[in-house]
Write an enzyme that holds these catalytic residues in place. Structure first.
Site, short mmCIF file in Angstrom:
data_model
loop_
_atom_site.label_atom_id
_atom_site.label_comp_id
_atom_site.label_asym_id
_atom_site.label_seq_id
_atom_site.Cartn_x
_atom_site.Cartn_y
_atom_site.Cartn_z
N GLU A 30 0.73 -1.26 0.07
CA GLU A 30 0.04 0.02 0.28
C GLU A 30 0.87 1.31 -0.14
OE1 GLU A 30 -3.74 -0.39 2.66
OE2 GLU A 30 -2.54 -2.07 3.30
N SER A 158 -6.45 -2.64 1.41
CA SER A 158 -6.78 -1.79 0.03
C SER A 158 -7.29 -2.76 -1.08
CB SER A 158 -5.40 -0.95 -0.40
OG SER A 158 -5.28 0.08 0.53
N TYR A 224 -9.41 3.79 -5.52
CA TYR A 224 -8.54 4.96 -5.74
C TYR A 224 -8.42 5.68 -7.02
CZ TYR A 224 -7.18 2.76 -1.39
OH TYR A 224 -6.83 2.13 0.00
N ARG A 262 -11.23 3.10 11.04
CA ARG A 262 -12.67 2.96 10.09
C ARG A 262 -12.85 1.34 10.31
NH1 ARG A 262 -10.71 2.95 5.21
NH2 ARG A 262 -11.44 1.00 4.74
N ASP A 264 -15.31 -1.49 8.23
CA ASP A 264 -16.23 -1.93 7.23
C ASP A 264 -17.24 -2.63 7.56
OD1 ASP A 264 -14.48 -0.18 5.76
OD2 ASP A 264 -12.99 -1.64 5.09
N GLU A 277 -14.09 -5.73 8.67
CA GLU A 277 -12.57 -5.69 8.91
C GLU A 277 -12.50 -4.01 9.61
OE1 GLU A 277 -9.81 -4.39 5.62
OE2 GLU A 277 -11.21 -6.17 4.71
N ASN A 279 -9.79 -0.88 9.86
CA ASN A 279 -8.36 -0.45 9.39
C ASN A 279 -7.98 0.82 10.27
OD1 ASN A 279 -6.75 1.36 7.81
ND2 ASN A 279 -7.40 0.88 5.96
N GLY A 283 -7.32 5.59 4.76
CA GLY A 283 -6.71 6.42 3.90
C GLY A 283 -7.37 7.76 3.85
#
Length: 313
Positions: A30, A158, A224, A262, A264, A277, A279, A283
């Site tokens: 990443e 990612s 992205y 974050r 998900d 999951e 994070n 990002g």
């Protein structure tokens, strides 16, 4: 009712932070996303008068810290040693404050399999899965779970190395990838329904975002590169919005996380909300989701960076 406001800022003085390293880049898969995030964070903090400098990767940071060049670290190093507890352990040992979760939350949530095991133990909803160590039989695992499934590395982010497998004929690319991959894989039942994410800032769950990619699913390109992915915020309404934000904060804390991050989540058409999951270094690019959610509460990008950083005071 879930709180819809952020608490007052703790400080208004940039000098309180001292000299700040924005840690970015590194050597993980990443890297490019991290560099993009880091440049944005650097510019945002500079715009508010913070004394910041970019540092690429953990080895460079350690060399700088030997001379006490920095008072604290804004970690935006995605994946690898930036999120697996290695960096956090070193900084804790050196007594250098840093953004985001500590060793436990970082190490645990970097491993999707172990995160799901903790959630299951805590009675939190997550899709059924199979752990795939090196050499595992992917076809047997898929038959046990039932198609469709996702196959993904347990310790990457990612959407790197993620395969969407609708039927036995689609499994070949995942098998080929697994043969050349040294780490553990996760096979997970595919959730049929809405894809959502909830940012966490301190003890506040930000408004949810419902992600609507133009293609069939939210892959690396949709995250992205593409400009046609829709982000609807808040992603739900009324009691449903309260429920997803409460569940996300509960899942974040159950996994030992703190600071910001974050979560998900998918909303299955039959089983309701399902945790996917966490994070711990989300990002911060122009396409990223935590800034979009914070903006709904009146918190712009620069203020968001400030709020993340002030958690280190």
């Amino acid at each position: 009712m879930t709180a819809s406001v952020l608490p007052p800022l703790r400080t208004t003085h940039a000098a309180d932070f001292g000299r700040v390293a924005v840690l970015m880049g590194g050597a993980s898969a990443e890297r490019e996303v991290s560099l993009d995030s880091g440049r944005n964070v650097l510019a945002a903090l500079q715009s508010r008068g913070v004394d910041v400098a970019a540092v690429d990767g953990v080895p460079n940071l350690l060399r700088e810290l030997q001379d006490r060049q920095f008072d604290r670290v804004f970690n935006i190093l995605h994946g690898g040693d930036g999120e697996n507890g290695v960096l956090q352990g070193v900084l804790q040992a050196l007594r250098v404050p840093f953004t985001g979760s500590g060793v436990l939350g970082s190490a645990l949530t970097m491993d999707k399999v172990r995160t799901k095991q903790v959630w299951i133990a805590a009675g939190l909803p997550t899709p059924r899965f199979e752990r795939l160590p090196k050499g595992a039989d992917l076809r047997a695992a898929a038959e046990a779970l039932g198609y469709p499934v996702f196959v993904k590395p347990s310790c990457e982010g990612s959407s790197v190395g993620v395969f969407r497998v609708l039927a036995p004929a689609d499994l070949a690319p995942a098998i080929e990838f697994a043969a050349g991959y040294d780490g553990e894989l996760l096979m997970e039942q595919m959730v049929q329904g809405d894809e959502l994410t909830v940012g966490i800032l301190g003890d506040v769950a930000l408004p949810s975002i419902r992600i609507v990619p133009a293609g069939e699913w939210y892959d690396y390109h949709a995250k992205y590169i593409a400009d046609d992915t829709q982000y609807l915020c808040p992603g739900m309404s009324g009691s449903d919005e309260d429920a997803i934000r409460a569940l996300s904060l509960q899942a974040f804390l159950a996994a030992g996380c703190s600071g910001w991050g974050r979560v998900d989540v998918m909303r299955d058409n039959a089983r309701g909300l399902q945790l996917i999951e966490v994070n711990t270094a989300p990002g911060m690019t122009s396409h990223s989701l935590v800034p979009k959610a914070a903006a709904v509460l009146g918190c712009d990008y620069a203020e968001l960076c400030w709020r993340v950083l002030e958690q280190t005071l």
